[in-house]
Write a protein that holds these residues in place. Structure first.
Motif, PDB file in Angstrom:
ATOM      1  N   THR A 221       0.863  -1.179   0.000  1.00  0.00           N
ATOM      2  CA  THR A 221       0.000   0.000   0.000  1.00  0.00           C
ATOM      3  C   THR A 221       0.898   1.227   0.000  1.00  0.00           C
ATOM      4  O   THR A 221       1.784   1.352   0.847  1.00  0.00           O
ATOM      5  CB  THR A 221      -0.893   0.016   1.246  1.00  0.00           C
ATOM      6  OG1 THR A 221      -1.762  -1.115   1.222  1.00  0.00           O
ATOM      7  CG2 THR A 221      -1.720   1.292   1.291  1.00  0.00           C
ATOM      8  N   GLU A 222       0.679   2.119  -0.953  1.00  0.00           N
ATOM      9  CA  GLU A 222       1.473   3.349  -1.025  1.00  0.00           C
ATOM     10  C   GLU A 222       0.644   4.525  -0.538  1.00  0.00           C
ATOM     11  O   GLU A 222      -0.464   4.749  -1.008  1.00  0.00           O
ATOM     12  CB  GLU A 222       1.958   3.597  -2.466  1.00  0.00           C
ATOM     13  CG  GLU A 222       3.093   2.684  -2.878  1.00  0.00           C
ATOM     14  CD  GLU A 222       3.858   3.222  -4.091  1.00  0.00           C
ATOM     15  OE1 GLU A 222       3.776   4.447  -4.349  1.00  0.00           O
ATOM     16  OE2 GLU A 222       4.525   2.423  -4.746  1.00  0.00           O
ATOM     17  N   LEU A 223       1.191   5.235   0.419  1.00  0.00           N
ATOM     18  CA  LEU A 223       0.549   6.439   0.924  1.00  0.00           C
ATOM     19  C   LEU A 223       1.408   7.650   0.581  1.00  0.00           C
ATOM     20  O   LEU A 223       2.635   7.568   0.579  1.00  0.00           O
ATOM     21  CB  LEU A 223       0.389   6.371   2.446  1.00  0.00           C
ATOM     22  CG  LEU A 223      -0.446   5.221   3.030  1.00  0.00           C
ATOM     23  CD1 LEU A 223      -0.431   5.303   4.559  1.00  0.00           C
ATOM     24  CD2 LEU A 223      -1.866   5.255   2.508  1.00  0.00           C
ATOM     25  N   SER A 224       0.757   8.764   0.309  1.00  0.00           N
ATOM     26  CA  SER A 224       1.471  10.022   0.082  1.00  0.00           C
ATOM     27  C   SER A 224       1.121  10.977   1.213  1.00  0.00           C
ATOM     28  O   SER A 224      -0.060  11.175   1.526  1.00  0.00           O
ATOM     29  CB  SER A 224       1.062  10.641  -1.264  1.00  0.00           C
ATOM     30  OG  SER A 224       1.504   9.833  -2.330  1.00  0.00           O
TER      31      SER A 224
ATOM     32  N   THR B   2       4.172   1.523   2.186  1.00  0.00           N
ATOM     33  CA  THR B   2       5.237   2.452   1.798  1.00  0.00           C
ATOM     34  C   THR B   2       4.667   3.865   1.831  1.00  0.00           C
ATOM     35  O   THR B   2       3.570   4.102   1.316  1.00  0.00           O
ATOM     36  CB  THR B   2       5.755   2.157   0.383  1.00  0.00           C
ATOM     37  OG1 THR B   2       6.338   0.848   0.358  1.00  0.00           O
ATOM     38  CG2 THR B   2       6.816   3.179  -0.028  1.00  0.00           C
ATOM     39  N   ILE B   3       5.408   4.766   2.427  1.00  0.00           N
ATOM     40  CA  ILE B   3       4.911   6.140   2.559  1.00  0.00           C
ATOM     41  C   ILE B   3       5.839   7.098   1.827  1.00  0.00           C
ATOM     42  O   ILE B   3       7.042   7.160   2.102  1.00  0.00           O
ATOM     43  CB  ILE B   3       4.795   6.539   4.036  1.00  0.00           C
ATOM     44  CG1 ILE B   3       3.798   5.596   4.739  1.00  0.00           C
ATOM     45  CG2 ILE B   3       4.318   7.977   4.173  1.00  0.00           C
ATOM     46  CD1 ILE B   3       3.837   5.656   6.223  1.00  0.00           C
ATOM     47  N   ASN B   4       5.283   7.794   0.872  1.00  0.00           N
ATOM     48  CA  ASN B   4       6.024   8.801   0.112  1.00  0.00           C
ATOM     49  C   ASN B   4       5.847  10.152   0.802  1.00  0.00           C
ATOM     50  O   ASN B   4       4.725  10.659   0.922  1.00  0.00           O
ATOM     51  CB  ASN B   4       5.508   8.864  -1.332  1.00  0.00           C
ATOM     52  CG  ASN B   4       5.643   7.528  -2.036  1.00  0.00           C
ATOM     53  OD1 ASN B   4       6.692   6.891  -1.981  1.00  0.00           O
ATOM     54  ND2 ASN B   4       4.583   7.075  -2.708  1.00  0.00           N
ATOM     55  N   LEU B   5       6.944  10.720   1.246  1.00  0.00           N
ATOM     56  CA  LEU B   5       6.914  11.975   1.989  1.00  0.00           C
ATOM     57  C   LEU B   5       7.233  13.162   1.098  1.00  0.00           C
ATOM     58  O   LEU B   5       8.145  13.093   0.266  1.00  0.00           O
ATOM     59  CB  LEU B   5       7.912  11.927   3.146  1.00  0.00           C
ATOM     60  CG  LEU B   5       7.740  10.790   4.156  1.00  0.00           C
ATOM     61  CD1 LEU B   5       8.856  10.846   5.192  1.00  0.00           C
ATOM     62  CD2 LEU B   5       6.387  10.873   4.834  1.00  0.00           C
ATOM     63  N   GLU B   6       6.497  14.237   1.291  1.00  0.00           N
ATOM     64  CA  GLU B   6       6.789  15.489   0.585  1.00  0.00           C
ATOM     65  C   GLU B   6       6.830  16.608   1.614  1.00  0.00           C
ATOM     66  O   GLU B   6       5.955  16.705   2.480  1.00  0.00           O
ATOM     67  CB  GLU B   6       5.736  15.792  -0.475  1.00  0.00           C
ATOM     68  CG  GLU B   6       6.028  17.068  -1.260  1.00  0.00           C
ATOM     69  CD  GLU B   6       5.031  17.348  -2.376  1.00  0.00           C
ATOM     70  OE1 GLU B   6       5.033  18.482  -2.899  1.00  0.00           O
ATOM     71  OE2 GLU B   6       4.241  16.444  -2.718  1.00  0.00           O
ATOM     72  N   PHE B   7       7.852  17.459   1.515  1.00  0.00           N
ATOM     73  CA  PHE B   7       8.014  18.572   2.445  1.00  0.00           C
ATOM     74  C   PHE B   7       7.996  19.883   1.674  1.00  0.00           C
ATOM     75  O   PHE B   7       8.681  20.023   0.657  1.00  0.00           O
ATOM     76  CB  PHE B   7       9.333  18.444   3.209  1.00  0.00           C
ATOM     77  CG  PHE B   7       9.399  17.241   4.110  1.00  0.00           C
ATOM     78  CD1 PHE B   7       9.044  17.339   5.448  1.00  0.00           C
ATOM     79  CD2 PHE B   7       9.812  16.004   3.619  1.00  0.00           C
ATOM     80  CE1 PHE B   7       9.098  16.233   6.277  1.00  0.00           C
ATOM     81  CE2 PHE B   7       9.874  14.886   4.441  1.00  0.00           C
ATOM     82  CZ  PHE B   7       9.508  15.001   5.781  1.00  0.00           C
ATOM     83  N   VAL B   8       7.217  20.834   2.160  1.00  0.00           N
ATOM     84  CA  VAL B   8       7.162  22.157   1.534  1.00  0.00           C
ATOM     85  C   VAL B   8       7.243  23.211   2.638  1.00  0.00           C
ATOM     86  O   VAL B   8       6.928  22.925   3.798  1.00  0.00           O
ATOM     87  CB  VAL B   8       5.857  22.353   0.723  1.00  0.00           C
ATOM     88  CG1 VAL B   8       5.777  21.357  -0.422  1.00  0.00           C
ATOM     89  CG2 VAL B   8       4.622  22.250   1.613  1.00  0.00           C
ATOM     90  N   PRO B   9       7.648  24.443   2.310  1.00  0.00           N
ATOM     91  CA  PRO B   9       7.624  25.508   3.320  1.00  0.00           C
ATOM     92  C   PRO B   9       6.193  25.722   3.805  1.00  0.00           C
ATOM     93  O   PRO B   9       5.232  25.468   3.063  1.00  0.00           O
ATOM     94  CB  PRO B   9       8.139  26.732   2.544  1.00  0.00           C
ATOM     95  CG  PRO B   9       8.896  26.170   1.388  1.00  0.00           C
ATOM     96  CD  PRO B   9       8.203  24.905   1.017  1.00  0.00           C
ATOM     97  N   TYR B  10       6.074  26.206   5.033  1.00  0.00           N
ATOM     98  CA  TYR B  10       4.724  26.443   5.573  1.00  0.00           C
ATOM     99  C   TYR B  10       3.891  27.295   4.619  1.00  0.00           C
ATOM    100  O   TYR B  10       2.699  27.030   4.412  1.00  0.00           O
ATOM    101  CB  TYR B  10       4.803  27.135   6.944  1.00  0.00           C
ATOM    102  CG  TYR B  10       3.443  27.583   7.426  1.00  0.00           C
ATOM    103  CD1 TYR B  10       2.619  26.705   8.121  1.00  0.00           C
ATOM    104  CD2 TYR B  10       2.966  28.869   7.144  1.00  0.00           C
ATOM    105  CE1 TYR B  10       1.351  27.098   8.537  1.00  0.00           C
ATOM    106  CE2 TYR B  10       1.704  29.268   7.543  1.00  0.00           C
ATOM    107  CZ  TYR B  10       0.904  28.381   8.234  1.00  0.00           C
ATOM    108  OH  TYR B  10      -0.363  28.772   8.629  1.00  0.00           O
TER     109      TYR B  10
ATOM    110  N   GLY C 192      -3.684  12.185  -5.399  1.00  0.00           N
ATOM    111  CA  GLY C 192      -3.378  13.259  -4.461  1.00  0.00           C
ATOM    112  C   GLY C 192      -2.751  12.712  -3.182  1.00  0.00           C
ATOM    113  O   GLY C 192      -2.175  11.633  -3.160  1.00  0.00           O
ATOM    114  N   TYR C 193      -2.886  13.469  -2.106  1.00  0.00           N
ATOM    115  CA  TYR C 193      -2.302  13.076  -0.827  1.00  0.00           C
ATOM    116  C   TYR C 193      -3.289  12.226  -0.025  1.00  0.00           C
ATOM    117  O   TYR C 193      -4.503  12.397  -0.122  1.00  0.00           O
ATOM    118  CB  TYR C 193      -1.919  14.317  -0.018  1.00  0.00           C
ATOM    119  CG  TYR C 193      -0.937  15.217  -0.720  1.00  0.00           C
ATOM    120  CD1 TYR C 193       0.386  14.827  -0.888  1.00  0.00           C
ATOM    121  CD2 TYR C 193      -1.325  16.461  -1.214  1.00  0.00           C
ATOM    122  CE1 TYR C 193       1.292  15.644  -1.530  1.00  0.00           C
ATOM    123  CE2 TYR C 193      -0.428  17.291  -1.865  1.00  0.00           C
ATOM    124  CZ  TYR C 193       0.878  16.881  -2.031  1.00  0.00           C
ATOM    125  OH  TYR C 193       1.774  17.694  -2.676  1.00  0.00           O
TER     126      TYR C 193
END
Length: 413
Positions: free
Chosen positions: A26-29, A58-66, A83-84
């Protein structure tokens, strides 16, 4: 012979298919921010531990500025299953997100027992109209940091117990040449400015509503702006504060270029780290003071984790959120963000090395003022930022700026 070969091939194919399904993950974003509170490395470590315990996920992580977080969440609502699954959201957004049906209602997971174990301010973060749309995760407010060595050098024996004393001590530090600009803030035209302003509204016993209407020119809200502008006019606030975000504040304070700073929890341990700070060991922390001696001011800067309506794996997404927000995980990573669980504050492992922070939090987390919560918060925040900046830059008076803002806000829903 042909039949035997066919059966063997069929058996192999079936085995491959079964193996494929068994090994399918299972892939999570998940979408997080890349500043303040938990660090990116901490979140990756938490996630790696979760994946180790759940090898089928499996978890796909994305980081963005606040500053990009809100728009990323809204833009992804039309992406469907692409989407997420999990998103980090600020405490003002559930009202707006509910209007667009962006987050799943998870109220059924909040038993009375669970609610009693969590700080009310943290629970408010994920609540809109008595329903919960996620789990609180980052429990935060802004604290007043001070440089003990600078105060001692000026002959100041106790930290300030009101904003009037902050002003007086800052003027003394400046007069004695100990530091050119004793105060530093995050007043860039961004949400950080709204957070500092809300802290000051709390300090002057203000609110954002009068007779049920948004109001920014009532006494407390107006006094907050006047104090902010006055600190600039008297030369005690670093004028670059008008361009600073929280990380800028941390760096200026950690470099020894300020005696006082308003900032989040995460700065405490970083400013005390000799590898990242020239003033490590001289850091004092206290709840933001009030207008009168001994009073405490605080604003709700907390954030929650929610499951999106478009998630193809809502149960797994909630399980991941439950893990990240669990008391053992939060206690283990309590150096940059404090737990949402009340009993954690008596845990020796959580308190060790940051007793002053915990003591300050124990007072501040119970009096947090919420920013004005309306479905059209993004527009309101932009308007508030603009008027505050115009006042701070001397383009309009505090009275005129807050009156104009009140009139404009009356048209929002």
């Amino acid at each position: 012979m042909k039949r035997r070969v066919t059966l063997q091939l069929s058996g192999c194919l079936a085995a491959l298919l079964i193996s494929g399904y068994a090994n399918a993950k299972t892939e999570l974003s998940a979408l997080f921010m890349s500043q303040s509170a938990y660090s990116e490395s901490d979140i990756r470590a938490m996630t790696a531990d979760y994946e180790k315990a759940h090898p089928d996920v499996t978890i796909n992580l994305e980081f963005v500025p606040y500053e990009a977080l809100h728009d990323k969440i809204v833009a992804a609502r039309g992406a469907g299953s692409n989407g997420y699954d999990v998103v980090l959201f600020d405490d003002m957004w559930p009202a707006e997100f509910n209007r667009f049906n962006l987050l799943k209602d998870v109220s059924s997971h909040f038993t009375p027992d669970v609610k009693n174990k969590i700080f009310t301010g943290a629970l408010n973060t994920v609540t809109w109209k008595d329903k919960q749309y996620g789990m609180p995760w980052i429990l935060d407010t802004k604290y007043l940091y001070y440089n003990k060595a600078m105060l001692a050098k000026a002959g100041i024996t106790t930290p300030p117990n009101s904003w009037q004393q902050v002003m007086e001590q800052s003027q003394l530090l400046k007069q004695k040449g100990i530091v050119k600009y004793p105060l530093v803030w995050s007043w860039s035209q961004a949400e950080a400015l709204v957070c500092d302003y809300t802290t000051m509204v709390s300090a002057f016993k203000g609110d954002f509503y009068q007779d049920g209407k948004l109001t920014f020119n009532a006494p407390g809200a107006l006094k907050a702006v006047i104090f902010m502008k006055d600190s600039l006019d008297k030369g005690v606030t670093n004028p670059n504060s008008n361009e600073y975000l929280e990380e800028d504040v941390r760096k200026v304070f950690s470099n020894g270029d300020a005696a006082f700073a308003l900032n989040w929890t995460y700065m405490y341990n970083l400013a005390n780290d000799p590898k990242q700070s020239k003033v490590a060991g001289d850091i004092g922390i206290m709840p933001a003071p009030g207008d009168a001696p001994g009073e405490v001011a605080s604003m709700n800067g907390s954030m929650g984790l929610g499951v999106t309506q478009t998630s193809g794996h809502p149960d797994q997404a909630w399980d991941y959120i439950t893990y990240l927000t669990s008391q053992p995980v939060q206690n283990h990573y309590a150096r940059l963000s404090l737990p949402i669980w009340k009993s954690s504050y008596q845990d020796p492992a959580v308190r060790q090395g940051q007793e002053a922070l915990i003591d300050a939090a124990d007072k501040a987390l119970n009096v947090m003022l919420m920013r004005p919560i309306i479905p059209d918060y993004s527009r309101l925040s932009n308007m508030l930022q603009q008027h505050l900046q115009q006042v701070l830059q001397g383009q309009e008076t505090p009275e005129a700026g807050m009156q104009a803002l009140t009139q404009s806000a009356s048209r929002l829903r």
